[in-house]
Design an enzyme around this catalytic site. Structure first.
Site, mmCIF file in Angstrom:
data_model
loop_
_atom_site.group_PDB
_atom_site.id
_atom_site.type_symbol
_atom_site.label_atom_id
_atom_site.label_comp_id
_atom_site.label_asym_id
_atom_site.label_seq_id
_atom_site.Cartn_x
_atom_site.Cartn_y
_atom_site.Cartn_z
ATOM 1 N N ASP A 43 0.875 -1.067 0.006
ATOM 2 C CA ASP A 43 -0.056 -0.105 -0.087
ATOM 3 C C ASP A 43 0.927 1.254 0.149
ATOM 4 O O ASP A 43 1.673 1.602 0.967
ATOM 5 C CB ASP A 43 -0.883 -0.027 1.041
ATOM 6 C CG ASP A 43 -1.806 1.336 1.301
ATOM 7 O OD1 ASP A 43 -3.008 1.177 0.903
ATOM 8 O OD2 ASP A 43 -1.216 2.170 1.739
ATOM 9 N N TYR A 48 2.801 9.837 -0.478
ATOM 10 C CA TYR A 48 3.890 9.573 0.237
ATOM 11 C C TYR A 48 5.308 9.448 -0.676
ATOM 12 O O TYR A 48 6.534 9.576 0.096
ATOM 13 C CB TYR A 48 3.821 7.830 0.310
ATOM 14 C CG TYR A 48 2.518 7.488 1.064
ATOM 15 C CD1 TYR A 48 1.650 8.380 1.861
ATOM 16 C CD2 TYR A 48 2.332 6.126 1.229
ATOM 17 C CE1 TYR A 48 0.769 8.292 2.353
ATOM 18 C CE2 TYR A 48 1.149 5.386 1.951
ATOM 19 C CZ TYR A 48 0.242 6.410 2.610
ATOM 20 O OH TYR A 48 -0.735 6.077 3.185
ATOM 21 N N LYS A 73 -2.894 5.801 -3.776
ATOM 22 C CA LYS A 73 -4.090 6.643 -3.599
ATOM 23 C C LYS A 73 -3.803 8.021 -4.413
ATOM 24 O O LYS A 73 -2.631 8.541 -4.314
ATOM 25 C CB LYS A 73 -4.171 6.923 -2.231
ATOM 26 C CG LYS A 73 -4.118 5.601 -1.339
ATOM 27 C CD LYS A 73 -4.118 5.894 0.282
ATOM 28 C CE LYS A 73 -3.862 4.941 1.056
ATOM 29 N NZ LYS A 73 -2.257 4.450 0.935
ATOM 30 N N HIS A 106 -7.820 9.749 -1.549
ATOM 31 C CA HIS A 106 -7.192 9.719 -0.132
ATOM 32 C C HIS A 106 -7.748 10.514 0.790
ATOM 33 O O HIS A 106 -7.794 10.259 1.890
ATOM 34 C CB HIS A 106 -5.596 10.411 -0.701
ATOM 35 C CG HIS A 106 -4.611 9.862 0.391
ATOM 36 N ND1 HIS A 106 -3.064 9.668 0.218
ATOM 37 C CD2 HIS A 106 -4.796 9.418 1.788
ATOM 38 C CE1 HIS A 106 -2.640 9.144 1.343
ATOM 39 N NE2 HIS A 106 -3.396 9.034 2.354
#
Length: 295
Positions: A43, A48, A73, A106
């Site tokens: 994930d 990120y 996401k 997200h």
């Protein structure tokens, strides 16, 4: 490994490896370690900033792509139909794959209607095997479920023993949406690893408090995404399929619920403003970078 079946009959592992706050420098090695010890759900997210490293790890692992359930996401600044579509293809490029097993929105802010329509179309085209949302509270989840063509398959939300999402789970169950738990340990806020009840239950099963917390969510039918950069902890976290908690133990843990976030509330106007400011700053930085490249 146990699996859940989503509302479109796609199977998802019940335990995965999350790379939130895993640095770009550490990420490739960590994902390789996770895959080596048996994780098959990875994930990540656009926000990120480590999708490329995840893609590198998967490519160099030698594991067939179809054996890995890969999730990312879409971040808020890419919401809206056209921007969302473009961002998904950019994620695919970074992840070195031509499809994703699951793509989520997200956060529940901005033009998530337009973004979700883009996910629906990409799902119909076969680019995405499953679609869903993240951090959508019950009101927003019902909204997207009732006013969209495709009911989300997944809602990824903060879920741990101190914030058990009991009411939210009722609505997700009603609409056939599976829960994924981010921060299944609450990032040890509330000193959960030293909780006496969890420790005592762990001793009965020869398991750690972390394993008890993961097993508790799994038995609730919730996919868990523990994160660690240490290989020995990765091994510990995935070693939760050889025992079961009793009904009494499940009930005792249920009493720990405070029904409150350990982080922040998406209902808080100040938090919405904070997200909006973050998006504005990123757009400003992106414009500056483009202008610098021109000159």
């Amino acid at each position: 490994m146990d699996y859940l079946t989503l509302n479109n009959n796609v199977r998802i592992p019940m335990l995965g490896y999350g790379v939130y706050q895993v640095t770009k420098e550490e990420c490739e090695k960590c994902v390789l370690d996770a895959l080596e010890v048996g994780y098959r759900l990875i994930d990540t997210a656009q926000s990120y900033f480590n999708e490329e490293e995840v893609g590198n790890a998967i490519k160099s692992s030698g594991i067939a792509r179809e054996e890995i359930f890969l999730t990312s996401k879409v971040w808020i600044e890419h919401y809206g139909y056209d921007d969302c579509k473009r961002s998904v293809y950019e994620s695919l490029k970074k992840l070195k794959t031509d499809y994703l097993d699951l793509m989520l929105l997200h956060q529940p802010f901005g033009d998530y209607y337009g973004a979700y329509r883009a996910l629906e179309d990409l799902y119909k085209e076969g680019v995405l095997r499953a679609i869903g949302v993240s951090n959508f509270y019950p009101d927003r989840l019902v909204d997207i479920a009732r006013f969209s063509k495709i009911v989300p398959m997944v809602n990824q939300v903060e879920t741990h023993v101190l914030n058990q999402q009991k009411d939210a789970k009722k609505y997700m169950d009603k609409y056939g949406v599976k829960i994924e738990a981010w921060a299944p340990f609450g990032e040890n806020r509330g000193d959960l690893f030293n909780n006496e009840l969890l420790k005592s239950i762990g001793l009965k099963h020869n398991k750690t408090t972390a394993q008890v917390m993961l097993r508790w969510n799994i038995q609730r039918g919730i996919v868990v995404l523990p994160k660690s950069i240490h290989k020995d902890r990765m091994i510990e976290n995935i070693d939760v399929f050889d025992f079961s908690l009793t009904d009494e133990e499940m009930s005792m843990i249920a009493q720990l619920d405070t029904a409150n976030s350990l982080f922040f509330s998406h209902y808080d106007p100040a938090i919405v403003e904070w997200f909006a400011q973050m998006v504005e700053e990123r757009k400003k930085n992106n414009r500056s970078e483009k202008e610098n490249k021109i000159w």
